[in-house]
Design a protein around this motif. Structure first.
Motif, mmCIF file in Angstrom:
data_model
loop_
_atom_site.group_PDB
_atom_site.id
_atom_site.type_symbol
_atom_site.label_atom_id
_atom_site.label_comp_id
_atom_site.label_asym_id
_atom_site.label_seq_id
_atom_site.Cartn_x
_atom_site.Cartn_y
_atom_site.Cartn_z
ATOM 1 N N ALA A 13 -2.641 -3.109 -3.181
ATOM 2 C CA ALA A 13 -3.941 -2.491 -2.928
ATOM 3 C C ALA A 13 -3.904 -1.047 -3.394
ATOM 4 O O ALA A 13 -2.931 -0.333 -3.142
ATOM 5 N N GLY A 14 -4.938 -0.584 -4.063
ATOM 6 C CA GLY A 14 -4.916 0.710 -4.740
ATOM 7 C C GLY A 14 -4.762 1.916 -3.825
ATOM 8 O O GLY A 14 -5.306 1.952 -2.722
ATOM 9 N N HIS B 110 -8.622 10.047 -3.750
ATOM 10 C CA HIS B 110 -7.412 9.338 -3.334
ATOM 11 C C HIS B 110 -6.273 10.303 -3.024
ATOM 12 O O HIS B 110 -5.201 9.879 -2.586
ATOM 13 N N HIS C 201 -13.227 -1.339 -4.754
ATOM 14 C CA HIS C 201 -12.429 -1.789 -3.618
ATOM 15 C C HIS C 201 -10.941 -1.922 -3.916
ATOM 16 O O HIS C 201 -10.145 -2.158 -3.017
ATOM 17 N N GLY C 202 -10.532 -1.776 -5.184
ATOM 18 C CA GLY C 202 -9.137 -1.537 -5.497
ATOM 19 C C GLY C 202 -8.161 -2.666 -5.256
ATOM 20 O O GLY C 202 -7.006 -2.411 -4.917
ATOM 21 N N ASN C 203 -8.594 -3.920 -5.443
ATOM 22 C CA ASN C 203 -7.697 -5.058 -5.236
ATOM 23 C C ASN C 203 -7.887 -6.092 -6.335
ATOM 24 O O ASN C 203 -8.970 -6.199 -6.920
ATOM 25 N N ARG D 248 -9.841 -1.486 2.294
ATOM 26 C CA ARG D 248 -10.771 -2.408 1.633
ATOM 27 C C ARG D 248 -10.178 -3.820 1.557
ATOM 28 O O ARG D 248 -10.907 -4.811 1.621
ATOM 29 N N THR E 169 0.861 -1.175 0.000
ATOM 30 C CA THR E 169 0.000 0.000 0.000
ATOM 31 C C THR E 169 0.898 1.225 0.000
ATOM 32 O O THR E 169 2.051 1.139 -0.414
ATOM 33 N N GLY F 57 -9.307 1.923 -7.248
ATOM 34 C CA GLY F 57 -8.946 2.032 -5.844
ATOM 35 C C GLY F 57 -9.634 3.158 -5.110
ATOM 36 O O GLY F 57 -9.632 3.181 -3.885
ATOM 37 N N ASN F 58 -10.204 4.137 -5.825
ATOM 38 C CA ASN F 58 -10.923 5.206 -5.133
ATOM 39 C C ASN F 58 -12.433 5.097 -5.291
ATOM 40 O O ASN F 58 -13.185 5.607 -4.478
ATOM 41 N N ARG G 293 -3.608 -5.912 -10.235
ATOM 42 C CA ARG G 293 -4.810 -5.679 -11.029
ATOM 43 C C ARG G 293 -4.460 -5.480 -12.495
ATOM 44 O O ARG G 293 -3.348 -5.093 -12.837
ATOM 45 N N GLY H 95 -7.212 1.518 -0.692
ATOM 46 C CA GLY H 95 -7.168 0.105 -1.069
ATOM 47 C C GLY H 95 -6.836 -0.834 0.068
ATOM 48 O O GLY H 95 -7.389 -1.928 0.155
#
Length: 563
Positions: free
Chosen positions: A299-300, A497, A277-279, A309, A60, A273-274, A94, A306
């Protein structure tokens, strides 16, 4: 240094069956898509089930600048570094959306000597998963409109339809529109709009599904709107879920690629990610964690986005527990968090950003301290990765290391962009040590907490807000979702973000503010409720000089300008 594209094209690639074999995956489980990628059959989950579980590391970051701070590059470099140390590293990331690829941010293959290759394939279409999500989502939209046109047996309220359409292109003119114009056979006129494909609930469902049958069941639970009595209408009720699953039956299989140092990479799903859920996907992690000593996933955006989440949505669904979290920090981003510098994507960086000023780094490090606290809120051991830039001054790097020491966390300077895996060896050693600490992982909130209280908990504990202000429309939606039985779901807060707050202009770790909740949507299929806070767009727009203007084909038929 050579360009990322030049590095990618000059990297020696191994046949993908050899990459798979290094993870214990047999050739019979691969479905090749040219030389660049291969699909992995979901049968690999069962076949690898008896293999020992590797360490699970999430990467992260601090709150980034609009340029990003090298989180994907760090993820790739860390995975490569484990290989340098003689350990099996596998990377799970991703799939990039073509919206950012052609927009402000550019692609998401990593960079320099820590990138996934070939970058053209990764950033442009890959195996068509994004298009499958787009098609499945829009099929459901078409069936909603057709149901109303054919008599509306379910009693859908045309003013309470929540399912629009999606496209994997940034296009501001599609955000709000009226559909069904024309003659009587052209549908029922109503207001609607497009989101970016990465924000589709179908994308979130795909990323959080554990099997094809689980995907089918989750799609069936997608809510497209409500009757005049407030009852939810689902994809299953419209008899659309089966066909949608068929469209996604190949997309649920993770994509196998490799880095420039032949480290295995699982590329799968691309929720923003914003906004989402960004994963990356659960199935990719379940395969990767049995085929590696260390599975490194990303994770975003920042740890407030991220990673929160990842902990409270993805881990809740998968049952996998992280062993460590890497927080990527850069000198330039922490300087920006002092509030004295303005970084705008597409414009030259301000000259004074490159002047030596460790005091500004220390001021901006309030953001780093808060993101360290956010990881610790979940009982996970953090490690600070100082992503080094050539323009950094030694005193500025030392300021970041001093902050990490004051917070009692491991930290390492990493030069993976320029030096590949060997440049991230100190980071890998710090992560390996962190993984040996006993896990104390915990969720931030209980399932039984009300949706409003879940939002408030995240706002106060993760973002540092004084509380939340729920606008009337959002309050009505929350009440509707509680009555519909969605109250036990986790929440996925969509906000900027670029700040811990809902205001992108507030840098560092702002205090004395409240989180505005202006709209709430239910992603019942994906299994979360989706509050929208502040001025958030679910369909991004192109900038004045989008990356698309620089992308072309040269006289040899090769792609140029991709970044």
């Amino acid at each position: 240094m050579p360009s990322d594209l030049t590095i990618s094209r000059s990297a020696p690639l191994l046949p993908l069956d050899r990459i798979a074999a290094s993870m214990g995956i047999g050739e019979h489980l691969l479905e090749p898509y040219g030389k660049a990628a291969a699909k992995i059959s979901l049968d690999a989950i069962g076949e690898l089930d008896d293999e020992p579980r590797g360490r699970y590391v999430v990467v992260t970051a601090i709150t980034p600048t609009p340029l990003g701070e090298g989180k994907t590059t760090t993820t790739v470099g860390l995975g490569q570094a484990f290989g340098v140390l003689g350990r099996r590293g596998v990377v799970a990331i991703r799939q990039p959306s073509m919206g950012p690829t052609f927009g402000i941010k550019g692609g998401a293959a990593g960079g320099g000597y820590s990138q996934v290759t070939p970058m053209e394939a990764l950033n442009l279409h890959l195996t068509g998963d994004m298009h499958a999500v787009t098609a499945a989502h829009n099929l459901l939209a078409a069936m909603v409109g057709n149901h109303i046109h054919q008599g509306n047996q379910l009693g859908l309220d045309p003013h309470a339809i929540t399912w629009g359409r999606v496209l994997d292109v940034n296009d501001r003119e599609l955000r709000n529109l009226v559909t069904g114009l024309g003659g009587r056979t052209d549908g029922t006129p109503r207001q609607s709009g497009f989101d970016i494909t990465a924000a589709s609930e179908v994308m979130a469902v795909l990323a959080l599904s554990s099997s094809l049958q689980d995907l089918r069941e989750c799609i069936g639970r997608i809510v497209v709107g409500y009757t005049r009595e407030g009852e939810p209408v689902t994809a299953e009720m419209l008899r659309a879920a089966g066909a949608m699953t068929v469209i996604l039956s190949e997309a649920i299989k993770p994509n196998l690629m490799q880095t420039v140092e032949q480290t295995p990479v699982l590329v799968h799903c691309g929720p923003f990610g914003n906004i989402a859920h960004g994963n990356s996907s659960i199935v990719a992690d379940r395969i990767g964690i049995r085929g590696a000593d260390y599975l490194v996933t990303e994770a975003g955006f920042g740890a407030d986005m991220g990673a929160e989440r990842f902990f409270n949505i993805k881990c809740r669904t998968s049952g996998l527990v992280p062993d460590a979290a890497v927080i990527v920090a850069t000198v330039r981003a922490l300087k920006a968090h002092s509030g004295k510098y303005r970084i705008v994507a597409g414009r030259p960086l301000p000259d004074d950003l490159f002047e030596e000023n460790p005091d500004d780094v220390r001021i901006g490090a309030a953001n780093l301290r808060k993101q360290i606290a956010n990881v610790r809120l979940h009982g996970v051991t953090p490690v600070v990765a100082l992503n080094a830039f050539p323009t950094d001054h030694a005193s500025e790097r030392q300021a970041i290391l001093d902050v990490a020491a004051e917070e009692g966390v491991r930290a390492a300077v990493s030069t993976h962009y320029a030096d590949g895996g060997k440049g991230a060896v100190p980071l890998a050693e710090a992560v390996a040590d962190a993984c040996e600490e006993p896990s104390q992982f915990r969720f931030l909130y209980d399932d039984d907490l009300s949706l409003t209280d879940k939002i408030d908990t995240i706002a106060r504990q993760v973002y540092g807000a004084d509380g939340i202000d729920v606008l009337p429309a959002a309050a009505r939606a929350l009440e509707t979702y509680e009555k519909a039985g969605f109250g036990r779901l986790p929440v996925c807060i969509a906000k900027t973000h670029l700040s811990l707050s809902a205001d992108p202009a507030l840098k560092g770790a702002p205090t004395g503010w409240r989180l505005p909740v202006r709209e709430v949507r239910a992603s019942a299929g994906a299994g979360f409720v989706y509050p929208i806070c502040g001025d958030m767009r679910t369909m991004p727009a192109l900038s004045k000089t989008p990356a698309a203007e620089q992308i072309d084909i040269d006289e040899h038929g090769q792609i140029v300008g991709l970044r």
